[in-house]
Design a protein around this motif. Sequence first.
Motif, PDB file in Angstrom:
ATOM      1  N   LEU A 232      16.475  48.027  39.592  1.00 16.81           N
ATOM      2  CA  LEU A 232      16.675  49.187  39.635  1.00 16.81           C
ATOM      3  C   LEU A 232      16.984  49.824  41.356  1.00 16.81           C
ATOM      4  CD1 LEU A 232      17.116  52.067  38.288  1.00 16.81           C
ATOM      5  CD2 LEU A 232      14.021  51.699  39.091  1.00 16.81           C
TER       6      LEU A 232
ATOM      7  N   ASP B 154       2.999  55.708  46.402  1.00 19.52           N
ATOM      8  CA  ASP B 154       3.067  55.459  45.840  1.00 19.52           C
ATOM      9  C   ASP B 154       3.665  56.400  44.970  1.00 19.52           C
ATOM     10  OD1 ASP B 154       0.953  56.804  43.998  1.00 19.52           O
ATOM     11  OD2 ASP B 154       0.750  54.909  42.474  1.00 19.52           O
ATOM     12  N   ILE B 155       4.561  57.155  44.532  1.00 20.73           N
ATOM     13  CA  ILE B 155       4.769  58.670  43.695  1.00 20.73           C
ATOM     14  C   ILE B 155       3.731  59.197  43.556  1.00 20.73           C
ATOM     15  CG2 ILE B 155       7.235  60.035  43.054  1.00 20.73           C
ATOM     16  CD1 ILE B 155       8.538  57.807  43.525  1.00 20.73           C
ATOM     17  N   ASP B 156       3.771  60.412  43.579  1.00 23.92           N
ATOM     18  CA  ASP B 156       2.179  61.203  43.647  1.00 23.92           C
ATOM     19  C   ASP B 156       2.788  62.517  42.102  1.00 23.92           C
ATOM     20  OD1 ASP B 156       1.203  60.757  45.274  1.00 23.92           O
ATOM     21  OD2 ASP B 156       2.175  61.892  46.716  1.00 23.92           O
TER      22      ASP B 156
ATOM     23  N   PHE C  38       4.496  61.127  39.777  1.00 26.48           N
ATOM     24  CA  PHE C  38       5.339  60.401  38.875  1.00 26.48           C
ATOM     25  C   PHE C  38       5.272  60.695  37.233  1.00 26.48           C
ATOM     26  CE2 PHE C  38       8.692  56.731  38.691  1.00 26.48           C
ATOM     27  CZ  PHE C  38       9.369  57.156  38.470  1.00 26.48           C
ATOM     28  N   LYS C  39       5.001  60.501  36.744  1.00 28.92           N
ATOM     29  CA  LYS C  39       4.818  60.381  35.677  1.00 28.92           C
ATOM     30  C   LYS C  39       4.872  61.384  34.693  1.00 28.92           C
ATOM     31  CE  LYS C  39       1.199  59.459  31.501  1.00 28.92           C
ATOM     32  NZ  LYS C  39       2.226  60.655  30.511  1.00 28.92           N
TER      33      LYS C  39
ATOM     34  N   ASN D 295       8.489  61.857  34.970  1.00 26.95           N
ATOM     35  CA  ASN D 295       9.171  61.144  34.045  1.00 26.95           C
ATOM     36  C   ASN D 295       9.289  62.335  32.765  1.00 26.95           C
ATOM     37  OD1 ASN D 295      10.395  58.469  34.580  1.00 26.95           O
ATOM     38  ND2 ASN D 295       8.402  57.358  34.405  1.00 26.95           N
TER      39      ASN D 295
ATOM     40  N   HIS E 181      12.970  59.972  31.434  1.00 34.59           N
ATOM     41  CA  HIS E 181      13.019  58.125  32.309  1.00 34.59           C
ATOM     42  C   HIS E 181      14.920  57.779  33.244  1.00 34.59           C
ATOM     43  CE1 HIS E 181      12.056  54.595  32.022  1.00 34.59           C
ATOM     44  NE2 HIS E 181      10.341  54.590  31.983  1.00 34.59           N
TER      45      HIS E 181
ATOM     46  N   GLY F 121      13.461  59.924  36.378  1.00 36.69           N
ATOM     47  CA  GLY F 121      13.005  59.043  36.878  1.00 36.69           C
ATOM     48  C   GLY F 121      13.236  57.965  37.370  1.00 36.69           C
ATOM     49  N   ASP F 122      14.208  56.964  37.167  1.00 36.84           N
ATOM     50  CA  ASP F 122      15.002  56.010  37.598  1.00 36.84           C
ATOM     51  C   ASP F 122      15.632  56.210  39.210  1.00 36.84           C
ATOM     52  OD1 ASP F 122      13.343  53.711  35.927  1.00 36.84           O
ATOM     53  OD2 ASP F 122      15.351  54.080  34.577  1.00 36.84           O
TER      54      ASP F 122
ATOM     55  N   ARG G 135       9.206  46.172  46.139  1.00 37.87           N
ATOM     56  CA  ARG G 135       9.465  47.975  45.013  1.00 37.87           C
ATOM     57  C   ARG G 135       7.228  46.150  44.163  1.00 37.87           C
ATOM     58  NH1 ARG G 135      11.638  49.262  39.775  1.00 37.87           N
ATOM     59  NH2 ARG G 135       9.818  50.675  38.628  1.00 37.87           N
TER      60      ARG G 135
ATOM     61  N   GLY H  26       6.271  49.112  39.275  1.00 42.94           N
ATOM     62  CA  GLY H  26       5.657  50.590  38.430  1.00 42.94           C
ATOM     63  C   GLY H  26       6.960  51.276  39.650  1.00 42.94           C
ATOM     64  N   ASP H  27       5.730  52.646  39.964  1.00 43.37           N
ATOM     65  CA  ASP H  27       6.620  53.581  41.468  1.00 43.37           C
ATOM     66  C   ASP H  27       5.039  53.181  42.181  1.00 43.37           C
ATOM     67  OD1 ASP H  27       3.783  54.474  40.747  1.00 43.37           O
ATOM     68  OD2 ASP H  27       4.127  56.241  41.068  1.00 43.37           O
TER      69      ASP H  27
ATOM     70  N   LYS I  22      -4.782  58.837  47.565  1.00 42.48           N
ATOM     71  CA  LYS I  22      -4.962  59.991  46.858  1.00 42.48           C
ATOM     72  C   LYS I  22      -6.134  60.530  46.472  1.00 42.48           C
ATOM     73  CE  LYS I  22      -0.876  57.418  44.374  1.00 42.48           C
ATOM     74  NZ  LYS I  22      -0.353  58.352  43.914  1.00 42.48           N
TER      75      LYS I  22
ATOM     76  N   ARG J  16      -3.495  63.528  47.868  1.00 40.16           N
ATOM     77  CA  ARG J  16      -1.965  62.820  47.263  1.00 40.16           C
ATOM     78  C   ARG J  16      -1.530  63.287  49.315  1.00 40.16           C
ATOM     79  NH1 ARG J  16      -3.709  64.134  42.344  1.00 40.16           N
ATOM     80  NH2 ARG J  16      -3.817  61.410  41.244  1.00 40.16           N
TER      81      ARG J  16
HETATM   82  N1  GTP Z   1      11.516  55.768  35.218  1.00 41.65           N
HETATM   83  C1  GTP Z   1      10.266  54.766  35.338  1.00 41.65           C
HETATM   84  N2  GTP Z   1       9.374  54.762  35.518  1.00 41.65           N
HETATM   85  C2  GTP Z   1       8.159  54.346  35.878  1.00 41.65           C
HETATM   86  C3  GTP Z   1       9.121  52.720  36.074  1.00 41.65           C
HETATM   87  N3  GTP Z   1       7.369  52.409  36.018  1.00 41.65           N
HETATM   88  C4  GTP Z   1       6.746  52.493  35.721  1.00 41.65           C
HETATM   89  N4  GTP Z   1       7.344  53.968  35.661  1.00 41.65           N
HETATM   90  C5  GTP Z   1       6.097  54.664  35.122  1.00 41.65           C
HETATM   91  O1  GTP Z   1       5.508  55.576  35.907  1.00 41.65           O
HETATM   92  C6  GTP Z   1       4.707  56.442  36.078  1.00 41.65           C
HETATM   93  C7  GTP Z   1       3.102  55.707  36.573  1.00 41.65           C
HETATM   94  O2  GTP Z   1       2.292  56.631  37.087  1.00 41.65           O
HETATM   95  P1  GTP Z   1       1.056  56.682  37.424  1.00 41.65           P
HETATM   96  O3  GTP Z   1       1.381  55.906  39.079  1.00 41.65           O
HETATM   97  O4  GTP Z   1       0.327  55.599  36.627  1.00 41.65           O
HETATM   98  O5  GTP Z   1       0.311  57.456  37.531  1.00 41.65           O
HETATM   99  P2  GTP Z   1       1.234  58.573  38.500  1.00 41.65           P
HETATM  100  O6  GTP Z   1       1.170  59.668  37.689  1.00 41.65           O
HETATM  101  O7  GTP Z   1       2.243  58.193  39.191  1.00 41.65           O
HETATM  102  O8  GTP Z   1      -0.293  59.957  39.442  1.00 41.65           O
HETATM  103  P3  GTP Z   1      -0.468  59.608  40.492  1.00 41.65           P
HETATM  104  O9  GTP Z   1      -0.400  57.422  40.520  1.00 41.65           O
HETATM  105  O10 GTP Z   1      -2.025  59.424  40.278  1.00 41.65           O
HETATM  106  O11 GTP Z   1      -0.375  60.155  41.205  1.00 41.65           O
HETATM  107  C8  GTP Z   1       4.127  55.566  35.004  1.00 41.65           C
HETATM  108  O12 GTP Z   1       4.164  56.714  33.663  1.00 41.65           O
HETATM  109  C9  GTP Z   1       5.275  54.679  34.149  1.00 41.65           C
HETATM  110  O13 GTP Z   1       5.309  54.659  32.814  1.00 41.65           O
HETATM  111  C10 GTP Z   1      10.488  52.955  35.838  1.00 41.65           C
HETATM  112  O14 GTP Z   1      10.974  51.759  36.405  1.00 41.65           O
HETATM  113  N5  GTP Z   1      11.224  53.591  36.073  1.00 41.65           N
END
Ligand code: GTP
Length: 561
Positions: A395, A428-430, A432-433, A436, A441, A444-445, A467, A470-471, A540, A544
Amino acid sequence: MDRFVRRAMHIVCLLLVTLTTVGAAPVPALEVSFLAPGTGFTAERILAGEAAEHFESVPSADVVIMGKEPQWLRVVAHRDYPQQLAPNLVMTQPYRKAIEVWRPGDHVPLRRATYGADADLNHSTLFHVIPLPNGLRRGDVIYLRAKAVDVRPSRFTIESAAYVHRMDMTFGRARTFVLTSLSIVAVLALGFGVSLRQRGYAYLALTLAAQAVTLAIEGGEVRESSWLVSVAQDHRTNILLNTIATLASVRFLMFFLSIPPLQPRIAKVLNACSIVFLALIAVSTVHVWYASAMIGNVTLLVAIVSVFKAILHALHMRQREAFFLLLAWTPLMIVAAIRVGGLQGWLPIFDWVEFALPFTMTVGGLGLLFGMTDKLRQLRRENETARHRATHDGLTGVLTRSALDDAMQAAAEAAHATGRPLSVVFFDIDHFKRVNDDNGHATGDEVLRIVALRTLNRLRPFDVFGRYGGDEMLVGLPGATLDEAVLIAEHVRGAVSGSPISIDGRRLEIGISMGVAQLREGETLGALLRRADIALYQSKAQGRGRVTGCYLETPTQPFTA
Ligand SMILES: Nc1nc2c(ncn2[C@@H]2O[C@H](COP(=O)(O)OP(=O)(O)OP(=O)(O)O)[C@@H](O)[C@H]2O)c(=O)[nH]1
């Protein structure tokens, strides 16, 4: 009237010219005849001319001498060849043929062969040359006793010394060119094989070298060395050279066309054939076994059919190498077909074929050498793509977790060995959930991709970036102290979060939280990463969108920068 006379004169002249031409149609200068088998004449009686009426004339100029049993031939001159021209009786295609020649008045025959004691070292092996120092008069008879293990027809002519000399020079030049080129291509292939550690080249080199030696033996070039002559005359040499060339070319084709992985059933057959060839080589080194030729020919037939099938399949699958093969072999196949046509009497016998055959062999070898280089380039490209795929995230294009672990381990070892600092940044991204969930999604990618790209643009070429999962991303900063690393992390954060990310017309404000730690003396990579992770957790926890450096040795007490 004048016009009519002129026309009539014209026609008469034309008729005269035609008649003279027809009248002067060449009478064959020599007549060659064979003694019918089983007449029981002794050599003395034959040479005394007592068997003259038992000789049967050969209708064509091309005479096939066949068999290891000596055959008598009678050559009669139909015109005079004066002494001043220094004429010679010339016999073409002398390979694997031995002759004894009685010129008019000779009591002892002159012997000729392409190598060995009877070789005529004054001439090339393009033909056997029998000098006729007294010239030849119409009606003179030359007797020959010949044996051959070659089916190529020979032609008998009378040629001047100047012509023979000129042809010897031409032949010598052509042979030197072909043998040198073939040897150079073989050495090149071997050189590539050794330097690139590719067996395919070595097989090609062996095939070409065996062909070059076979040509040198057949063409008589080995006459210059008595050691080579004795090797060449050994019956085992021919069997060994042919079997080695066949085995090497089978192995080369298997490699070149990637037969084992792509056509495993044919590979099994060819492997079995290779074992038989190897066994034959082992046996023939010590002993000429009566069944060797038969077993070798049957195995060769099986190998040819299998290779042919494999090539057809490769062509059907549009395999690039198969087209190279076709290109390299086509000239050789055409010349070989013309030669076989000539031997069978379907086509005239062209003298140039004897020159063209080794030449097309060399061109074929060169073509395959290019083909091998092309194949290797393709293999290297495929390997590089596969390696890149294994070490780089599909990715974002940055390092994968495992490649990141390897690179960081190496960086940590280097830092311990040199005493130079090494720092790491975990981020990591704040929320990120939420990105998405709110945008899908795919968005998010795209965010992940752009964050990675913006980070990469801020790093030095020798920094490690990947990477982690995840994020979560990890940066390794060789040579950076903790303070410097915190500064770099701030720059990265500014680059990533400084401006919103636009995707499909939407502007997304993206924040990242970062944790930084510097490798301590004797610390393991695992402990360092744990401290950076705790610092990230601290970022965090403190709201954040910030950078936290871990200034204490214990992983439990990170400090905010
Ligand atoms: N679009 C996308 N999402 C991903 C990928 N890998 C992981 N994720 C999503 O990234 C999110 C990670 O969330 P977390 O890091 O647990 O929480 P957050 O929402 O970032 O919250 P904080 O880290 O506490 O700020 C999850 O919803 C995963 O589904 C990916 O390759 N692509």
